[in-house]
Design a protein around this motif. Structure first.
Motif, PDB file in Angstrom:
ATOM      1  N   PHE A 263       0.896  -0.986   0.141  1.00 32.89           N
ATOM      2  CA  PHE A 263      -0.032   0.019   0.061  1.00 32.89           C
ATOM      3  C   PHE A 263       0.997   1.101  -0.069  1.00 32.89           C
ATOM      4  CE2 PHE A 263      -3.064  -2.998   2.308  1.00 32.89           C
ATOM      5  CZ  PHE A 263      -4.023  -2.695   1.261  1.00 32.89           C
ATOM      6  N   GLY A 264       0.363   2.227  -0.859  1.00 31.97           N
ATOM      7  CA  GLY A 264       1.072   3.529  -0.537  1.00 31.97           C
ATOM      8  C   GLY A 264       2.805   3.580  -1.273  1.00 31.97           C
ATOM      9  N   ALA A 265       2.666   3.029  -2.345  1.00 30.93           N
ATOM     10  CA  ALA A 265       4.171   2.555  -2.784  1.00 30.93           C
ATOM     11  C   ALA A 265       4.895   3.935  -2.857  1.00 30.93           C
ATOM     12  CB  ALA A 265       4.186   1.917  -4.156  1.00 30.93           C
ATOM     13  N   GLU A 266       3.994   4.981  -3.128  1.00 29.16           N
ATOM     14  CA  GLU A 266       4.834   6.236  -3.365  1.00 29.16           C
ATOM     15  C   GLU A 266       5.351   6.868  -2.282  1.00 29.16           C
ATOM     16  OE1 GLU A 266       1.735   5.301  -4.002  1.00 29.16           O
ATOM     17  OE2 GLU A 266       0.848   6.381  -2.272  1.00 29.16           O
ATOM     18  N   ARG A 267       4.832   6.429  -1.040  1.00 30.80           N
ATOM     19  CA  ARG A 267       5.502   6.990   0.091  1.00 30.80           C
ATOM     20  C   ARG A 267       6.606   6.030   0.929  1.00 30.80           C
ATOM     21  NH1 ARG A 267      -0.107   6.604   1.482  1.00 30.80           N
ATOM     22  NH2 ARG A 267       0.509   5.030   3.037  1.00 30.80           N
TER      23      ARG A 267
END
Lengths: 333, 333, 333, 333
Positions: B155-159
């Motif tokens: 989840f939330g790879a961009e973070r």
């Protein structure tokens, strides 16, 4: 069919051809060690034996040969057999040098004869099923792979050739890591190796334990390891991990008994490779015979496959020598 | 006990302290996100909550703190707690830089307070047993190790912070590869990493898949791999192979049910780390409380252990950047 | 909550209530053996202890009781607790006679208090999942079931009551064979039993090994077996087989380590029931507390369930005595 | 060697003799169904075929016969072969009546020829190992046994003979329960059976599911169960439990692949008995050939073994009819 070289694997193949390979007839055995081919011929009811395999290649009754000599003689035998128009099944590795691999492949192409390499894992039912999961897309994009080979016992450590762990043992893993990669090809190899089983032979150049990591042109990554001595028995496993799932091969012992005692629940492990790969050895010869007979089925293990695994072994050995990753493209004859 | 940072892991630890840790009493929660500490305090019956953990450190009733903030704040929190004379349990990784790790350890030494890092695998019964087999000599000289961690979903790879796969995930494997090495220490690390799960974030620097190989001062060798997304569920395994045998941890699913259907025999797999390590999380806190209370038992996970794993992560990340093996000794503040 | 009888199971439950059961507070312990309740109260920080449980029943602070006395005292304790308006959790078996079971159930009904029996397997995650597969129809029509219980060691064989293997041990299997039968009820039981572990106590009436077969009203059939001594460790398994598939529970050891040595691949086995059912024991108490608190969730284990398993045990014992199958309907008070 | 009856099992044995049995030569096939023997002879390169097996028995070149006719013809064929001086391998069951079994055994004794029954599980490596653990005393005194057989699919339910589940399927389990009992012999049998797979054929007498319990002269006890349809695949298991430990056979699938997907970790299961017992079928014939050749090795499966299993089947069937346990001693011709 004739068998050239009847040591451990050659005798195994000769017995398969004589007794368990539909469509095949064993008609000749050759081995330069006096008495060896003769004894095996008597045991298996094989009509011809010789010290010099050139005699078998001259026989019209011999349609195809199984080459199971030491690997440094493979290329000469393949070339001679191909020039005599015989189909060739050659034990792994195809050769110890890229030049030898190239002239072997070239000779079989010029001779118009099939060349199959003895990567029997490709014919093992579990490895085949894993390949099926990869190729059908059920595992999605392949991202990570693992393979390992550990032999139960190291006899004659002093006779292991330099790099033997790469050329003789990990060569199987290198092939598996291509077989299960869904068409991706390795581009870079990094290897560590040492004499951990018999440290006193390290000065003599023994490498008996190794770990390898590699990167594919698809971006996928893999590791492999090998040891010449796993006291708990013969251990061969592989794992291929993709965006949709994973296949693992060989985690459980093939012996379907559990002994529950005060020590716990114990599954016996095989100590002999034929206990694990008997079916694979029979199937690879059956496949070869079917090719010779004009039919064909199942996965191949071509000369090119043999060369690709050899190149990985050469890269791994150079990586150990230089202490840095080696590009596959930098391995040249 | 007080908990600083009550996100996913902090809330898990707070609940353990409130309900399942004999000898502990949860007396305070801190989190800068408005409402978070308040809600958890209400849920767990915790008497104090605050946005600013300095208030908890000023409380004489707080004997010890659990730090579960984002990792980049660990060092400041450890130093502050140590200066306030509180015993410190800090989630992994101890820090993102060697300098931060060093000042954290120095502060707890100067403060004379215990520092424990959240390497809960050391407290898992199976890992503990594997360690026992290593340390008792039953596996002989350790030669090869393997460890892996795969999370069920990204989840939330961009973070994900740069190097997160090394600092947050493989940090566990790095610790395991020390924990099970029988005292040997890594000397060289080679790593490959890529964005294979979310390739479109590769330009942004995401590394979501990695393989690592390393060499120890004893000559032993190891591999590790990690992925942020294993669709089949949470997968944590380790293997230690020696001259007298091997221990493998985590091969089977912890769910002791098999569903046999037309598809085959299926064992469900956990998708949540607490299903696998619930016992380990409880045990590491119990151990910490016992240390605070003056007793002590079982395996430790010291600040030095935290630093050693961090150094391996730093070396792995540099190896990816430079494309060559990195010596542990070359990692300096 | 108060606990009546703090022997092995009572102490286990008391500890769970004191430390691991959200929403519960342990306020009293009773045991007629001098010093026992006192010592446990001190250990667990429990404010009241007594030799005479009537004192606890008179306490308004006690909302509910856990009864863990020897089974022959269960009925009296249940009746007394129900008359005092306390909710009742009673260890299995509910009683040793059908008359006792009936008056226990009647008393709780008249008192309007919940009665739960200590069939913790119903709360074990793997048994629950098997139940889910049955009840969702994924296994189709249920046709064959198997269940077994084997304890690691028989201490005090001379103190085992007559029929103990049915009342104390197979009672769990009898409940499982109803829990996983999809609503079918047993109609006929055939049992064999003997003193095979301690044959010298056979003249004294010991039965330490038994096998049972039974038929359900649906036509389904089942077997069970039990032994008081499995030297390899605690062994509890179940299997439910239907027209669409099968669920098996408990085949693998819960200890997720494999030790590979010259002897083979060994998984350690638990020797202590809490290693296997710790989660089930915690969950059944949590469920009971939730019922007392007015909520309710998951599978129940009612007084009627306790009576049904008792009737099966009575039928099995009579079958052993008479050497023929016994109809469930023929078991009357 | 000649094969009498070349249906499913007969064709399997004929192929083994032709291709995989060292020391054997397949010289004749007989089957009364027109074309059947002829086709198989062509396929396997067998020189003689006939509709009437008397012709094969008259051939001096035929040293031994494999009888794989329907079971009700076994006795006549055994007697005829024995009178012709041929060694006899007969598929299970030896007969459907005790009188037939007796005259078969008597004829082979009078003829001085070997008689082996097709209990191939005795020749399976895992069953053999279990037997070794029993006979070496490693399991101590044998107390409890379990065995089961479940076929993947029921074709032609209307053609199953009355009692077929006992005579054709559980006959294997009955033999296993003697093979693994350390010399103890069954004295009493209780059985339940029903038409649960195809309930609509119950009026026609079909029994497609059964459970059996039995007691041995040693006091040991056993259960067995069988089903004609396990949708998940072929399922054969056994377990022998003694005072010093337990052996379990066949718990894992013989397919050494695990497919990890969102559904969990799935091992494929075999749907064809040759996938499981290929090795056992080959080994029993090799053993028979060795006996014919004058050598002998490994476990036997004699005419007396065939009779003992038949008696158990007869007792089980009578138990179903009478609804009570049946003493083995009460089964008379």
């Amino acid at each position: 069919m004739a068998v050239i070289g009847v040591g451990l694997m050659g005798a195994q193949h000769a017995e398969s051809l004589a007794r368990r390979t539909p469509g095949a007839r064993l008609v000749g055995l050759a081995d330069p060690q006096p008495g060896l081919a003769e004894r095996q011929a008597a045991r298996l009811g094989c009509p011809r034996w010789t010290l010099d395999y050139a005699q078998l290649l001259a026989e019209p009754a011999v349609e195809a040969v199984v080459i199971a000599t030491p690997a440094r003689f493979h290329a000469d035998a393949i070339v001679a057999a191909a020039q005599a128009g015989k189909a060739v099944f050659c034990e792994k590795p195809i050769a110890h040098t890229l030049a030898d691999a190239n002239r072997s492949i070239a000779a079989t192409q010029q001779g118009g004869v099939p060349l199959q390499i003895g990567f029997q894992r490709r014919f093992d039912p579990a490895f085949e099923r894993a390949r099926g999961l990869v190729n059908s897309g059920q595992l999605g994009r392949i991202q990570l792979l693992r393979s390992l080979t550990r032999d139960p016992e190291l006899f004659g450590a002093e006779r292991v050739p330099p790099g033997g762990i790469f050329f003789e043992t990990l060569i199987h893993d290198f092939d598996v890591l291509r077989f299960l990669a869904g068409g991706a090809e390795p581009v870079e190899v990094f290897a560590l190796a040492d004499a951990l089983v018999v440290p006193e032979l390290k000065p003599a150049g023994l490498l008996d334990s190794a770990v390898v990591s590699l990167r594919y042109d698809s971006g996928a990554m893999a590791t492999a390891d090998a040891s010449f001595q796993a006291v708990y028995g013969y251990d061969v496993r592989a794992e291929v991990f993709g965006s949709e799932g994973m296949a693992s091969v060989g985690e459980a012992s093939p012996i379907r008994l559990v002994h529950h005692s005060r020590s716990g629940s114990t599954q016996p492990r095989p100590r002999w490779f034929v206990e694990v790969f008997g079916e694979g050895y029979a199937a690879e010869l059956a496949h070869f015979v079917a090719r010779v007979r004009g039919g064909q089925s199942g996965p191949a293990a071509t000369g090119e496959d043999g060369r690709a695994a050899l190149v990985m072994a050469l890269a791994a050995l150079r990586s150990v020598e230089l202490g840095r990753p080696i590009r596959i493209a930098d391995i040249t004859p």
